[in-house]
Design a protein around this motif. Structure first.
Motif, PDB file in Angstrom:
ATOM      1  N   ARG A  99       1.103   4.252  -2.680  1.00  0.00           N
ATOM      2  CA  ARG A  99       0.874   5.655  -2.305  1.00  0.00           C
ATOM      3  C   ARG A  99       2.048   6.547  -2.706  1.00  0.00           C
ATOM      4  O   ARG A  99       1.896   7.755  -2.840  1.00  0.00           O
ATOM      5  CB  ARG A  99       0.673   5.775  -0.786  1.00  0.00           C
ATOM      6  CG  ARG A  99      -0.655   5.268  -0.303  1.00  0.00           C
ATOM      7  CD  ARG A  99      -0.980   5.884   1.040  1.00  0.00           C
ATOM      8  NE  ARG A  99       0.000   5.575   2.058  1.00  0.00           N
ATOM      9  CZ  ARG A  99      -0.125   4.586   2.951  1.00  0.00           C
ATOM     10  NH1 ARG A  99      -1.182   3.798   2.912  1.00  0.00           N
ATOM     11  NH2 ARG A  99       0.784   4.380   3.859  1.00  0.00           N
ATOM     12  N   ALA A 100       3.215   5.945  -2.811  1.00  0.00           N
ATOM     13  CA  ALA A 100       4.415   6.766  -3.050  1.00  0.00           C
ATOM     14  C   ALA A 100       4.461   7.351  -4.449  1.00  0.00           C
ATOM     15  O   ALA A 100       5.280   8.206  -4.738  1.00  0.00           O
ATOM     16  CB  ALA A 100       5.665   5.913  -2.808  1.00  0.00           C
ATOM     17  N   ARG A 101       3.574   6.887  -5.307  1.00  0.00           N
ATOM     18  CA  ARG A 101       3.636   7.378  -6.695  1.00  0.00           C
ATOM     19  C   ARG A 101       3.304   8.874  -6.768  1.00  0.00           C
ATOM     20  O   ARG A 101       2.302   9.320  -6.217  1.00  0.00           O
ATOM     21  CB  ARG A 101       2.624   6.624  -7.562  1.00  0.00           C
ATOM     22  CG  ARG A 101       2.828   5.162  -7.563  1.00  0.00           C
ATOM     23  CD  ARG A 101       3.957   4.760  -8.518  1.00  0.00           C
ATOM     24  NE  ARG A 101       4.415   3.439  -8.147  1.00  0.00           N
ATOM     25  CZ  ARG A 101       5.647   3.172  -7.734  1.00  0.00           C
ATOM     26  NH1 ARG A 101       6.537   4.123  -7.658  1.00  0.00           N
ATOM     27  NH2 ARG A 101       6.001   1.956  -7.414  1.00  0.00           N
ATOM     28  N   GLY A 102       4.105   9.586  -7.434  1.00  0.00           N
ATOM     29  CA  GLY A 102       3.819  11.017  -7.631  1.00  0.00           C
ATOM     30  C   GLY A 102       3.324  11.234  -9.042  1.00  0.00           C
ATOM     31  O   GLY A 102       2.770  10.342  -9.664  1.00  0.00           O
ATOM     32  N   GLU A 103       3.567  12.453  -9.512  1.00  0.00           N
ATOM     33  CA  GLU A 103       3.167  12.752 -10.882  1.00  0.00           C
ATOM     34  C   GLU A 103       4.091  12.041 -11.860  1.00  0.00           C
ATOM     35  O   GLU A 103       5.279  11.849 -11.580  1.00  0.00           O
ATOM     36  CB  GLU A 103       3.211  14.268 -11.117  1.00  0.00           C
ATOM     37  CG  GLU A 103       2.185  15.031 -10.329  1.00  0.00           C
ATOM     38  CD  GLU A 103       0.788  14.542 -10.566  1.00  0.00           C
ATOM     39  OE1 GLU A 103       0.455  14.195 -11.713  1.00  0.00           O
ATOM     40  OE2 GLU A 103       0.018  14.486  -9.597  1.00  0.00           O
ATOM     41  N   GLU A 118      -3.081   1.245 -10.599  1.00  0.00           N
ATOM     42  CA  GLU A 118      -2.810   1.359  -9.157  1.00  0.00           C
ATOM     43  C   GLU A 118      -4.107   1.187  -8.363  1.00  0.00           C
ATOM     44  O   GLU A 118      -4.112   0.575  -7.286  1.00  0.00           O
ATOM     45  CB  GLU A 118      -2.161   2.724  -8.869  1.00  0.00           C
ATOM     46  CG  GLU A 118      -0.732   2.826  -9.349  1.00  0.00           C
ATOM     47  CD  GLU A 118      -0.225   4.249  -9.420  1.00  0.00           C
ATOM     48  OE1 GLU A 118       0.904   4.442  -9.850  1.00  0.00           O
ATOM     49  OE2 GLU A 118      -1.000   5.172  -9.057  1.00  0.00           O
ATOM     50  N   ARG A 153       0.844  -1.214   0.000  1.00  0.00           N
ATOM     51  CA  ARG A 153       0.000   0.000   0.000  1.00  0.00           C
ATOM     52  C   ARG A 153       0.869   1.250   0.000  1.00  0.00           C
ATOM     53  O   ARG A 153       0.594   2.224  -0.701  1.00  0.00           O
ATOM     54  CB  ARG A 153      -0.927  -0.014   1.230  1.00  0.00           C
ATOM     55  CG  ARG A 153      -2.148  -0.887   1.092  1.00  0.00           C
ATOM     56  CD  ARG A 153      -3.240  -0.426   2.059  1.00  0.00           C
ATOM     57  NE  ARG A 153      -2.774  -0.365   3.417  1.00  0.00           N
ATOM     58  CZ  ARG A 153      -2.734  -1.423   4.265  1.00  0.00           C
ATOM     59  NH1 ARG A 153      -3.153  -2.611   3.854  1.00  0.00           N
ATOM     60  NH2 ARG A 153      -2.297  -1.292   5.498  1.00  0.00           N
TER      61      ARG A 153
END
Lengths: 379, 645
Positions: B98-102, B131, B94
């Motif tokens: 969540r760590a994905r940015g733009e 995701e 999880r």
């Protein structure tokens, strides 16, 4: 040559000069481009605004509007960029107000910055727009600012200590999540879960899993009004305890239908970049006229479009229709010049901008302002 | 001679031409370099600036694809190990989601094409949807519904495939975009290359034109000047250069022409001067013999004690005037022979007096008063008496000529003194002085204020002589007139010369016979000289024979070898020098007995005669001096143990 012939020749020359001057087209009327932020009815209202402003001004040219209607259906980046290029190519266009949507605003900002056309972004501002370039001026607070405001309100007013955030997994949702995450960390709040979702997500499943992992005091939401309704419904169906604080991208009135669900909903608050002040005659007139023409109450973006057009008209009257001067004028607001007094409050940009957010309680068919960041900070 | 004035405010078209060529060259280089920098530089920079975002975007997509693959693998593993997978592993996934940015930063996004922006938007949506499905998979796993999680993961795989297709599309688009930009850059490079080639061709044409112009304006006149200088060096002083233009080279040619004209005139003047010098030498020789005769005869008669008083006074007057004439002739000879250098201690006062003697004849005519201010204890200076005399004569002549411009009384002051290790000689006149405009050019060659009457070389050569001797010559303004100062180094260690005294002219005692028994052979072609000498020597006790030339002298030697020979140097048939050389081979013992007489003994002749200076007697000479010289020969012979009888 005799004196008579000389006199005739001079006369003919003068006549030709006058005729040539008469035939030469005068300077083009300055035009403000509206890119996807106004339909015909709103454009008519804005034209009236400009007309009234021109009638009240002692100097300055009459200003026109070039309206590019909103694109129907899902946002198409190529169409938005083509629209931006067309507007930028027109010499009479002194500035553009637009576009609709964060992705469209970002994509078009590249065009306007490359062609040196001032762009005022009226709503749905991504935090990324601040980096788009020197020719782009966002009027609304960015998504991360909204996210921060949600946390401040939840912690400050609602005394929440345990938070969860469910966000629609697009640029806006991720922006609100980033702001909220940073603010929660700053306030040392427990952020129990971060739940991305989209239109195809099984929100019931996600809500069940989220609440199984821990029960938050407040669930922060970042989504379009439609997805907001789904999310609230799904979460409340699992556990009605948490309260909701939502960011809806300025579409505040569209969120009013949320509490009309069959089952009772817990407390729902939405953050609005602007909410009309009933005590302000100008705002009241605007709301009335807008509702009359558009058939709906104005959202924050409509008010920002109004302010943007009025601001550009003032700027053209002050420094002329030169794009560079207009850019400098806009950049100087709140610095070497006072902020522009718009419907939405003082308008300035960059570091001089003051986020004009207000958090409202959703009570069936109305929004009740309950919190402003400045008031809370002052208190 | 004509004075050559320096050209002031001269036009300098050649210099301007060279400067113009240099400026054009610099502008050309700047233009070529600037063209390359302005055309190629920005194009390359633009290419780089526009390529970089494409590469960045593509790299971001690859990164996101790899991250999605990793998350997908992790989810797959969680599903596969759902029985044993712990909560922490799901929490980690999880967090990973969540760590994905733009996907792409707006700065890069703004610089890629709209089509690529659209593709990126689609890719971002697909990645987000993927995701979201993975989030559902994790939720299902959290709720213990592994079977549904597996199905949901399969659905997510379809989204992953969509993302891969979008990635491939983006890659193709990016490649196309890069190829398009590369083509643009290549076009810019072709344009720049064409412009550079045109520029280089233009530069070559320009350079060729500049070289032609410079060749005609510079190299051709310089070649002519070189050739003309060579001709001048070979003695063609009348060489003249054509004057092509009124520029620097033209003026150089004009000045060269003027210089050769002056040199030619000067050479002619020098030729006349040399001829005059030779004439002076010849005349001096011819005049010295009669003077010698006059002196000898008067000496002879003055030795007669019975001579009436009035007649004696007349004879003494004749003898003094003859001696004066002789001294004047010696001065002239010394002056014309002064090209032979001899540096050593010099009695400057004496040289000054000699110089004055040469020009003194003008003082009376020009009503010039001479004021001597000589230091009687002046030390000897290092110099060449002959050359210094030339310098002083030049200064004195200039002074006399300058004073002609003012009415009498005219005053010439000649001074000498020692000052700070130098001997200073000053020549001051009461003339109009040196004009201010002339002062700076006074010592330059060909600078004169005398018009055609002056060579303009006097002061130039004088200062050169003095400087060659280690001294200096300069001008000092005086009120009134001009003052020239000669400074010479003191000859350290040399004795202080005493005041010059007129040579003693004792009249030999008629009754004395100091040459008694001395056999003397007198060889002189001048009867007027030989005869009084023979009579005098005979009366002084010598046994005298005589000969009219060297050959007769040799004949006389054949009959009897004399104790002493009194030989004139310049004689017809056989000169004294030839006689000496014959003696050296035939009667070598006689070479030490020779006393030479001459009206003019140059240094060259002197060097060929291996006899001591006291045996070289310059006509006119006193009979007493002759007697002393012969006595010296006799003494030397007796010292050698040879009897005179």
């Amino acid at each position: 040559m005799s004196a008579l012939r000389r006199g005739r020749a001079v006369g003919a020359l003068l006549l030709l000069t006058v005729a040539a001057a008469a035939c030469t087209p005068g300077p083009a009327r300055p035009v403000i481009g509206l890119a996807g932020v106004a339909d015909d009815s709103v454009a008519g209202l804005l034209r009236d605004v400009l007309r009234r402003q021109a009638a009240g001004a002692t100097l300055g040219p009459a200003i026109g509007l070039a309206v590019r209607r909103p694109v129907a259906g899902p946002p198409d980046i190529e169409t938005e960029i083509r629209m931006a290029r067309d507007l930028a190519a027109e010499a009479s266009i002194v500035a553009v107000v637009g576009h609709a949507g964060r992705r469209a605003s970002l994509a078009s900002a590249a065009v306007y910055n490359a062609r040196h056309v001032p762009q005022l972004v009226p709503g749905g501002a991504s935090r990324l727009i601040a980096h788009a370039g020197a020719w782009t001026f966002p009027l609304a607070p960015s998504d991360s600012v909204e996210g921060r405001a949600l946390v401040e309100f939840a912690a400050g007013r609602l005394q929440a200590r345990r938070l969860a955030i469910a966000y629609e997994n697009d640029e806006y949702g991720r922006g609100v999540r980033s702001g909220a995450r940073a603010a929660a960390a700053r306030r040392r709040l427990d952020l129990l879960d971060e739940l991305p979702f989209d239109a195809g997500s099984d929100l019931g499943l996600l809500a069940q899993a989220m609440l199984a992992r821990g029960l938050p005091d407040v669930v922060l939401l970042a989504a379009s009004p439609r997805q907001l309704r789904r999310a609230v419904d799904a979460i409340a169906a699992v556990n009605p305890t948490p309260r909701f604080v939502a960011a809806v991208g300025g579409a505040t009135h569209a969120a009013l239908g949320v509490d009309s669900l069959a089952r009772p909903t817990p407390e729902l608050f939405v953050a609005a970049p602007w909410l009309p002040d009933p005590g302000d005659p100008a705002q009241e007139a605007f709301v009335r006229e807008f509702a009359l023409r558009a058939g709906r109450p104005p959202e924050a973006r409509d008010a920002f479009v109004h302010d943007a057009v009025q601001l550009l008209a003032t700027a053209v009257t002050t420094v002329g229709p030169d794009r560079v001067r207009l850019r400098d004028y806009l950049g100087s607001l709140g610095r070497s010049r006072p902020a522009f007094a718009g419907l939405t409050g003082p308008v300035a940009f960059g570091d001089a901008a003051r986020p004009a957010l207000v958090v409202c309680r959703v009570e069936r068919d109305r929004l009740v302002p309950v919190w402003r960041p400045e008031a809370d900070e002052a208190g | 001679m004509t004075t050559i004035e320096p050209v002031r405010q001269a036009r300098r078209p050649l210099r301007r031409l060279i400067v113009a060529v240099l400026v054009v060259t610099v502008l050309y280089v700047v233009a070529v370099a600037g063209n390359l920098a302005l055309v190629v530089g920005p194009a390359a920079q633009r290419m780089r600036a526009e390529t970089q975002p494409v590469l960045t975007v593509y790299r971001a997509l690859i990164d996101r694809a790899e991250a999605l693959d990793a998350a997908s693998q992790a989810a797959l593993q969680l599903v596969a190990e759902s029985e044993v997978a712990d909560t922490a592993a799901r929490a980690a996934l999880r967090r990973e989601l969540r760590a994905r940015g733009e996907l792409v930063r707006p700065q890069e996004l703004a610089r890629v094409s709209p089509a690529m922006q659209a593709l990126l938007g689609r890719a971002a949506d697909q990645a987000s949807a993927f995701e979201n499905r993975l989030a559902e998979v994790v939720a299902l796993l959290d709720l213990g519904r592994a079977g549904e999680a597996s199905l949901r993961l399969s659905e997510a795989g379809a989204l992953r495939d969509q993302f891969s297709r979008t990635l491939a599309q983006t890659e193709r688009l990016g490649l196309t975009d890069l190829l398009r930009r590369e083509e643009l850059l290549a076009r810019e490079l072709r344009r720049a290359a064409a412009a550079a080639t045109a520029g280089l061709l233009a530069g070559l044409v320009l350079l060729a034109a500049a070289l032609v112009v410079l060749w005609r304006r510079l190299a051709v006149p310089l070649g002519e000047l070189d050739a003309a200088l060579s001709r001048v060096a070979q003695g063609e002083l009348e060489t003249q250069l054509p004057v092509h233009r009124d520029d620097e080279m033209g003026r150089l040619s004009m000045q060269f022409n003027e210089m050769t004209r002056v040199l030619h005139a000067r050479a002619e003047a020098q030729g006349r001067f040399a001829a005059a010098g030779q004439l002076v030498a010849d005349v001096a020789h011819e005049v010295n013999n009669p003077l010698m005769a006059i002196g000898a005869l008067t000496d002879q008669h003055l030795g007669d004690q019975a001579l009436p008083r009035e007649l004696r006074a007349d004879l003494e007057l004749i003898r003094r005037q003859a001696r004066r004439a002789g001294q004047l002739l010696q001065g002239l000879l010394r002056f014309v022979r002064s090209s032979e250098p001899h540096v050593g201690p010099v009695d400057v006062n004496a040289v000054l007096q000699h110089a004055v003697e040469l020009v003194a004849y003008q003082f009376g005519v020009e009503e010039i008063t001479l004021d001597w201010q000589l230091d009687g204890r002046l030390p000897a200076a290092t110099g060449d008496a002959g050359r210094l005399e030339q310098v002083f004569v030049n200064l004195l002549s200039n002074a006399v000529q300058a004073m002609r411009a003012v009415p009498p009384p005219r005053r010439l002051v000649i001074g000498s003194r020692r000052h700070e290790g130098r001997v200073l000689v000053s020549v001051s006149d009461s003339g109009p002085g040196v004009a201010p405009g002339m002062r700076d050019r006074l010592f330059r060659p060909f600078a004169t204020s005398k018009g055609a009457a002056g060579t303009g070389l006097g002061l130039y050569i004088s200062r050169k002589i003095v400087r060659d001797l280690g001294g200096d010559l300069w001008h000092e303004p005086a009120a009134p007139g001009a003052r020239f100062v000669v400074a010479l180094p003191v000859a350290e260690g040399a004795p202080v010369p005493g005041p010059e005294r007129p040579a003693a002219a004792p009249v030999p005692d008629a009754r004395a016979r100091p040459l008694a028994g001395l056999r003397v052979l007198v060889i002189d072609d001048e009867d007027a000289v030989r005869r009084p000498l023979v009579r005098f020597l005979t009366r002084r006790g010598a046994v005298v024979r005589e000969a009219a030339n060297g050959r007769d002298g040799l004949a006389a030697l054949a009959t009897e070898v004399p104790d002493a020979l009194l030989v004139d140097l310049r004689m017809p048939v056989m000169s004294g020098l030839e006689l000496f050389q014959r003696l050296a081979t035939t009667w070598p013992e006689c070479t030490g007995r020779v006393v030479f007489l001459s009206g003019d003994i140059s240094l060259a002749v002197r060097e060929q005669l291996p006899v001591p200076p006291e045996r070289l007697l310059l006509k006119p000479v006193d009979l007493a001096t002759v007697e002393l010289a012969l006595q010296g020969v006799a003494t030397a012979r007796s010292g050698d143990g040879v009897s005179g009888s």
